[in-house]
Write a protein that holds these residues in place. Structure first.
Motif, PDB file in Angstrom:
ATOM      1  N   SER A 157       0.879  -0.966  -0.066  1.00 52.55           N
ATOM      2  CA  SER A 157       0.116  -0.141  -0.127  1.00 52.55           C
ATOM      3  C   SER A 157       0.949   1.190  -0.123  1.00 52.55           C
ATOM      4  N   LEU A 158       0.311   2.392   0.155  1.00 47.39           N
ATOM      5  CA  LEU A 158       1.142   3.653  -0.231  1.00 47.39           C
ATOM      6  C   LEU A 158       1.729   3.768   1.034  1.00 47.39           C
ATOM      7  N   ALA A 159       1.074   3.302   2.506  1.00 44.89           N
ATOM      8  CA  ALA A 159       1.752   3.435   3.757  1.00 44.89           C
ATOM      9  C   ALA A 159       3.176   2.718   3.797  1.00 44.89           C
ATOM     10  N   ALA A 160       3.150   1.792   3.211  1.00 44.79           N
ATOM     11  CA  ALA A 160       4.350   0.758   2.788  1.00 44.79           C
ATOM     12  C   ALA A 160       5.597   1.532   2.243  1.00 44.79           C
ATOM     13  N   ILE A 161       5.250   2.386   1.315  1.00 45.98           N
ATOM     14  CA  ILE A 161       5.999   3.109   0.288  1.00 45.98           C
ATOM     15  C   ILE A 161       6.645   4.203   1.507  1.00 45.98           C
ATOM     16  N   LYS A 162       5.667   4.748   2.125  1.00 41.72           N
ATOM     17  CA  LYS A 162       6.053   5.912   2.854  1.00 41.72           C
ATOM     18  C   LYS A 162       7.098   5.509   3.911  1.00 41.72           C
ATOM     19  N   LEU A 163       6.538   4.387   4.536  1.00 35.78           N
ATOM     20  CA  LEU A 163       7.498   3.966   5.765  1.00 35.78           C
ATOM     21  C   LEU A 163       8.897   3.517   5.146  1.00 35.78           C
ATOM     22  N   PHE A 164       8.896   2.792   3.997  1.00 34.05           N
ATOM     23  CA  PHE A 164      10.208   2.508   3.316  1.00 34.05           C
ATOM     24  C   PHE A 164      10.973   3.876   3.103  1.00 34.05           C
ATOM     25  N   ALA A 165      10.238   4.938   2.580  1.00 33.26           N
ATOM     26  CA  ALA A 165      11.089   6.175   2.437  1.00 33.26           C
ATOM     27  C   ALA A 165      11.625   6.728   3.814  1.00 33.26           C
ATOM     28  N   ILE A 166      10.897   6.746   4.864  1.00 33.06           N
ATOM     29  CA  ILE A 166      11.303   7.410   6.152  1.00 33.06           C
ATOM     30  C   ILE A 166      12.555   6.188   6.580  1.00 33.06           C
ATOM     31  N   MET A 167      12.290   4.919   6.446  1.00 27.87           N
ATOM     32  CA  MET A 167      13.424   4.217   6.961  1.00 27.87           C
ATOM     33  C   MET A 167      14.758   4.542   6.315  1.00 27.87           C
ATOM     34  N   VAL A 168      14.810   4.669   4.958  1.00 25.89           N
ATOM     35  CA  VAL A 168      15.743   4.927   4.221  1.00 25.89           C
ATOM     36  C   VAL A 168      16.435   6.155   4.551  1.00 25.89           C
ATOM     37  N   PHE A 169      15.630   7.190   4.520  1.00 26.33           N
ATOM     38  CA  PHE A 169      16.107   8.440   5.218  1.00 26.33           C
ATOM     39  C   PHE A 169      16.670   8.534   6.326  1.00 26.33           C
TER      40      PHE A 169
END
Lengths: 91, 107
Positions: B63-75
């Motif tokens: 979902s979109l939440a997973a993509i956002k979570l991944f972005a926050i994690m990478v950052f």
């Protein structure tokens, strides 16, 4: 489940605040504040799942960005002070 | 069946991440010397971040939440070690010595 993780993060934030208040050197304080900021982003992401409000993920991202900028600014301020003192000594 | 396995896996990841956060927080308060405290705090900023975000991504699914979570994690994984390095470098250049080295000078 998320309650346990958020409680662990909250306890760690309290410990970081205690270190920030007690820290003998200024670097200990910056370290504690940096840790506090990172934990804030983590806590916001967990809260987004705890209350099932995905909007909080954007807040977490914004907090992570602000935290990095703040810490780097403080470090630049600390690091430039001894250099200026050395330059004054050389003169 | 698959959902149950994913749930258990994400719970294990979240609990381990919470334990790492707690251990790192206690270490940042109790350890002697600045550099050991930096080590403990860096633990919470990399390992615990990976574990907790991996657990939440498993819960979020595709979902979109997973993509956002991944972005926050990478950052967070890009910036937290950078801040730790900058902090250690600033401390070292200002003349703050590690504890063991300071004791060696005294002896």
């Amino acid at each position: 489940m998320y309650v346990v993780v958020s409680l662990a993060i909250l306890v760690t934030m309290v410990l970081a605040l205690v270190r920030a208040l007690r820290g003998p050197s200024v670097y200990d304080r910056v370290l504690a504040v940096n840790m506090f900021g990172t934990k804030t982003a983590l806590l916001l992401a967990v809260i987004a799942f705890l209350f099932e409000r995905p909007d909080f993920l954007d807040l977490a991202l914004a907090y992570a960005l602000i935290n990095l900028v703040g810490v780097l600014a403080v470090l630049e301020f600390i690091q430039s002070k001894p250099r200026k003192a050395e330059a004054a000594d050389l003169d | 069946m698959i959902e149950l396995v994913l749930d258990i896996l994400s719970w294990v990841l979240l609990c381990t991440g919470g334990a790492f956060v707690l251990i790192g927080g206690i270490g940042a308060l109790r350890l002697p010397g600045f550099y050991t405290r930096l080590h403990a705090a860096s633990l919470t900023e990399t390992m615990a971040t990976i574990l907790i975000f991996a657990g939440m991504i498993l819960q979020a699914g595709l979902s979109l939440a997973a993509i956002k979570l991944f972005a926050i994690m990478v950052f967070l994984l890009l910036t937290a070690p950078t801040a730790s390095y900058a902090l250690a470098n600033a401390a070292l250049q200002s003349g703050l010595r590690p504890v063991a080295q300071r004791e060696g000078e005294d002896a």
